[in-house]
Design a protein around this motif. Structure first.
Motif, PDB file in Angstrom:
ATOM      1  N   GLN A  80       0.844  -1.198   0.000  1.00  0.00           N
ATOM      2  CA  GLN A  80       0.000   0.000   0.000  1.00  0.00           C
ATOM      3  C   GLN A  80       0.872   1.238   0.000  1.00  0.00           C
ATOM      4  O   GLN A  80       1.938   1.251   0.606  1.00  0.00           O
ATOM      5  CB  GLN A  80      -0.852   0.064   1.268  1.00  0.00           C
TER       6      GLN A  80
ATOM      7  N   GLU B  47      -3.028   2.119   9.916  1.00  0.00           N
ATOM      8  CA  GLU B  47      -3.323   2.600   8.559  1.00  0.00           C
ATOM      9  C   GLU B  47      -4.183   3.867   8.613  1.00  0.00           C
ATOM     10  O   GLU B  47      -3.931   4.823   7.890  1.00  0.00           O
ATOM     11  CB  GLU B  47      -4.066   1.513   7.764  1.00  0.00           C
ATOM     12  N   ILE B  68       3.470   0.924   3.001  1.00  0.00           N
ATOM     13  CA  ILE B  68       3.127  -0.149   3.953  1.00  0.00           C
ATOM     14  C   ILE B  68       3.256  -1.476   3.224  1.00  0.00           C
ATOM     15  O   ILE B  68       2.537  -1.741   2.268  1.00  0.00           O
ATOM     16  CB  ILE B  68       1.687   0.027   4.489  1.00  0.00           C
TER      17      ILE B  68
END
Lengths: 101, 101
Positions: A80, B47, B68
């Motif tokens: 991500q 997150e 991430i």
């Protein structure tokens, strides 16, 4: 796919590291974080080149480091990115889940 | 195991990011690279916390980013570190192949 990141205090050594990584076709994800495909021979060559940096006088043993992390498809699928995606990000990580803000 | 790295220009935001990562028990591998075990709930929380940073005024959309990266056992087995190994490195990565200079 490999991720390689560094903490290198000396400008000249840091530039040498960045140039070695870019020359090998890695993409710059962040200022000191690179990612890309490396064949076995290319990886061996790069490891030697980076290890040689750590033998130079300007290398600061107490703080400088280079991390070499082989990535599994699992990581590529689930990676991500928050914020600005790197250039050619899609091309690089076909299936990446990118959080675009 | 997750690796999280950031490029954040603003000092206050960068400190917030670092503190969030350390609070979640991640280890600081390099100045802007962290690694550690995160449960599912902890990951979701983190997150959200990191994504919120990207909505702050001081976030620079053109250059700031947070990566991430979920790691597979494969990565943990084959990770290499050139130079100074981070504190508690062994404890963190049981089977890591560390190049000590």
């Amino acid at each position: 796919m490999h991720l390689i990141s560094y903490d290198i205090g000396n400008d000249r050594l840091r530039l040498k590291a960045a140039n070695a990584l870019l020359r090998m076709g890695l993409h710059r994800l962040q200022y000191s974080v690179f990612m890309g495909e490396l064949g076995e021979a290319a990886l061996k060559h790069l490891e030697a080149e980076l290890a040689a940096l750590a033998l130079e006088k300007a290398w600061v043993g107490a703080s400088d480091s280079i991390l070499i992390l082989p990535l599994h498809q699992y990581s590529e699928d689930l990676i991500q990115f928050i914020g600005k995606a790197p250039e050619r990000w899609d091309e690089m990580t076909g299936q990446a889940h990118t959080i675009m803000i």
